[in-house]
Design an enzyme around this catalytic site. Structure first.
Site, PDB file in Angstrom:
ATOM      1  N   PRO A   2       0.804  -1.214   0.000  1.00 52.10           N
ATOM      2  CA  PRO A   2       0.000   0.000   0.000  1.00 52.10           C
ATOM      3  C   PRO A   2       0.840   1.269   0.000  1.00 52.10           C
ATOM      4  O   PRO A   2       1.742   1.422   0.812  1.00 52.10           O
ATOM      5  CB  PRO A   2      -0.812  -0.111   1.294  1.00 52.10           C
ATOM      6  CG  PRO A   2      -0.072  -1.072   2.144  1.00 52.10           C
ATOM      7  CD  PRO A   2       0.622  -2.006   1.220  1.00 52.10           C
ATOM      8  N   GLU A   3       0.544   2.119  -0.930  1.00 47.27           N
ATOM      9  CA  GLU A   3       1.102   3.464  -0.933  1.00 47.27           C
ATOM     10  C   GLU A   3      -0.074   4.412  -0.705  1.00 47.27           C
ATOM     11  O   GLU A   3      -1.154   3.962  -0.341  1.00 47.27           O
ATOM     12  CB  GLU A   3       1.847   3.725  -2.251  1.00 47.27           C
ATOM     13  CG  GLU A   3       2.984   2.705  -2.454  1.00 47.27           C
ATOM     14  CD  GLU A   3       3.805   2.917  -3.717  1.00 47.27           C
ATOM     15  OE1 GLU A   3       3.914   4.059  -4.172  1.00 47.27           O
ATOM     16  OE2 GLU A   3       4.348   1.925  -4.235  1.00 47.27           O
ATOM     17  N   HIS A 122      -3.737 -14.634   8.397  1.00 48.60           N
ATOM     18  CA  HIS A 122      -2.760 -13.802   9.108  1.00 48.60           C
ATOM     19  C   HIS A 122      -3.448 -12.755   9.975  1.00 48.60           C
ATOM     20  O   HIS A 122      -2.939 -11.645  10.143  1.00 48.60           O
ATOM     21  CB  HIS A 122      -1.810 -13.147   8.109  1.00 48.60           C
ATOM     22  CG  HIS A 122      -1.095 -14.135   7.245  1.00 48.60           C
ATOM     23  ND1 HIS A 122      -0.174 -15.022   7.754  1.00 48.60           N
ATOM     24  CD2 HIS A 122      -1.194 -14.417   5.930  1.00 48.60           C
ATOM     25  CE1 HIS A 122       0.268 -15.796   6.772  1.00 48.60           C
ATOM     26  NE2 HIS A 122      -0.339 -15.448   5.656  1.00 48.60           N
ATOM     27  N   ARG A 141       3.339 -10.121   6.712  1.00 45.46           N
ATOM     28  CA  ARG A 141       4.749  -9.879   7.018  1.00 45.46           C
ATOM     29  C   ARG A 141       4.973  -9.046   8.272  1.00 45.46           C
ATOM     30  O   ARG A 141       6.098  -8.943   8.758  1.00 45.46           O
ATOM     31  CB  ARG A 141       5.443  -9.235   5.826  1.00 45.46           C
ATOM     32  CG  ARG A 141       5.913 -10.291   4.841  1.00 45.46           C
ATOM     33  CD  ARG A 141       6.342  -9.703   3.525  1.00 45.46           C
ATOM     34  NE  ARG A 141       5.314  -9.887   2.528  1.00 45.46           N
ATOM     35  CZ  ARG A 141       5.471  -9.615   1.243  1.00 45.46           C
ATOM     36  NH1 ARG A 141       6.600  -9.124   0.826  1.00 45.46           N
ATOM     37  NH2 ARG A 141       4.498  -9.822   0.406  1.00 45.46           N
ATOM     38  N   ARG A 183      19.218  19.043  -2.393  1.00 45.64           N
ATOM     39  CA  ARG A 183      19.809  17.766  -1.997  1.00 45.64           C
ATOM     40  C   ARG A 183      20.664  17.188  -3.124  1.00 45.64           C
ATOM     41  O   ARG A 183      20.374  17.377  -4.301  1.00 45.64           O
ATOM     42  CB  ARG A 183      18.691  16.778  -1.623  1.00 45.64           C
ATOM     43  CG  ARG A 183      17.752  17.290  -0.527  1.00 45.64           C
ATOM     44  CD  ARG A 183      18.306  17.086   0.849  1.00 45.64           C
ATOM     45  NE  ARG A 183      18.341  15.682   1.194  1.00 45.64           N
ATOM     46  CZ  ARG A 183      17.367  15.064   1.864  1.00 45.64           C
ATOM     47  NH1 ARG A 183      16.277  15.706   2.237  1.00 45.64           N
ATOM     48  NH2 ARG A 183      17.492  13.780   2.164  1.00 45.64           N
ATOM     49  N   ARG A 293      15.892  -3.253  -3.040  1.00 42.18           N
ATOM     50  CA  ARG A 293      14.683  -3.553  -3.812  1.00 42.18           C
ATOM     51  C   ARG A 293      15.036  -3.383  -5.277  1.00 42.18           C
ATOM     52  O   ARG A 293      16.190  -3.485  -5.643  1.00 42.18           O
ATOM     53  CB  ARG A 293      13.518  -2.671  -3.385  1.00 42.18           C
ATOM     54  CG  ARG A 293      13.754  -1.202  -3.563  1.00 42.18           C
ATOM     55  CD  ARG A 293      12.976  -0.394  -2.574  1.00 42.18           C
ATOM     56  NE  ARG A 293      13.555  -0.623  -1.252  1.00 42.18           N
ATOM     57  CZ  ARG A 293      12.999  -0.223  -0.119  1.00 42.18           C
ATOM     58  NH1 ARG A 293      11.867   0.420  -0.144  1.00 42.18           N
ATOM     59  NH2 ARG A 293      13.580  -0.444   1.019  1.00 42.18           N
TER      60      ARG A 293
END
Length: 311
Positions: A2-3, A122, A141, A183, A293
């Site tokens: 989920p974002e 779960h 998880r 940055r 990732r």
DNA sequence: CGAGGTACCTGAGAGC
DNA sequence: TGCTCTCAGGTACCTC
């Protein structure tokens, strides 16, 4: 995974089905999801039982349910002596309401289910309501978690360091662009920095970069102002499109964040498309390791930056 | 302060 | 069949 759009869909579902409900029972089936709650499972359950959910809020990927300040309930404190802290509060400064703070992590789901529905594989926490359904936190998880935030109704102090998200009306575009361009880190790393801009995860970062024709390792201080503005526009565009797709499949009581959200049906141009032809130029999409990732990008539309000259 | 690396966690799937 | 290995990734925390 989920974002922001997925979390917002969950928030909207909770707004419909949980706002106004009183919590009648709490069962913590696994300690890890309440690890961030001071005092652990027992304290967590005690802090929630008897409280009424008075709203739903979200910032980035965090969501929280402000609770009423019922005097019957045990007031939560930051530490382990909640009742003392509550009594120490001067009567003329009524503390801000507490809140149930939620992060879904990678695999978390908040489900609204009839109490007799079989337990999910779960299932971690069950929150009984004075309704025909209960709230369930399911998380394979267990990167996600729940906690009761003392005085966190308006903005939980635990997430004060999280920046506003790009769909927040108070998000300051000019300030973001300025901070970004100060940055030196790669622009993808910064899109994922929740202290700079919140709500973006690996998938939407790759998609926004693809739309912008920017390589994720491009140093942010090498972006022109126009490029930074365009990148932000694409971040919003990707999120709004996802929200439009996800929002329609949540008419039922079932509040989900995976599968049914339309998340995986959505047309992705870069993420997960290794070796597939770029939708813009036909070049094979590449996958590279990044921050434990993967990053997916079109090597032609999103050329890698030249190495910064060593001074 | 910023940059960059890693631990945490489980299960699906690959390879043998 | 069953074992081992790899991968998925958001966040907190660590070092430099």
């Amino acid at each position: 995974m989920p974002e922001l759009p997925e979390v917002e869909v969950v928030r909207a579902g909770l707004e419909r089905h949980v706002t106004g409900a009183t919590i009648t029972s709490v069962a913590v089936l696994h300690d890890r999801p309440v690890r961030r709650h001071p005092g652990g499972a027992t304290s967590f359950a005690a802090a929630l039982t008897g409280r009424k959910v008075v709203g739903t809020r979200r910032r980035g990927k965090y969501l929280w349910l402000p609770l009423d300040n019922s005097d019957d309930a045990e007031r939560v404190s930051g530490g382990d002596s909640g009742q003392q802290a509550a009594r120490a509060t001067p009567p003329d400064t009524l503390p801000a309401g507490d809140a149930l703070l939620v992060h879904l992590g990678m695999s978390g789901q908040l489900l609204v289910q009839p109490p007799h529905a079989p337990a999910e594989r779960h299932l971690r926490v069950r929150i009984g309501l004075d309704r025909a359904w209960e709230l369930r936190f399911v998380d394979q998880r267990m990167f996600g978690g729940l906690s009761v935030s003392a005085g966190g109704a308006d903005l939980p102090p635990e997430i004060a360091h999280i920046a506003r998200d790009p769909l927040d009306p108070l998000f300051d575009d000019t300030e973001f662009v300025a901070r970004l361009r100060r940055r030196t880190a790669g622009v993808k790393r910064l899109l994922l920095d929740q202290g700079l801009i919140s709500g973006i995860g690996n998938i939407y970062a790759d998609e926004a970069l693809w739309r912008s024709g920017l390589h994720g390792e491009r140093p942010a201080d090498r972006l022109t102002r126009a490029q930074a503005i365009e990148l932000l526009r694409h971040v919003r565009e990707v999120m709004v499109e996802a929200l439009d797709q996800g929002g329609t499949s949540f008419d039922s009581l079932y509040v989900n964040v995976n599968g049914e959200s339309g998340y995986f049906d959505r047309a992705l141009h870069a993420y997960g498309r290794e070796d597939a032809p770029c939708d813009r130029c036909g070049t094979a999409i590449r996958r590279v390791a990044f921050m434990n990732r993967s990053s997916y990008f079109c090597p032609r539309c999103q050329p890698a930056p030249r190495r910064r000259r060593v001074v």
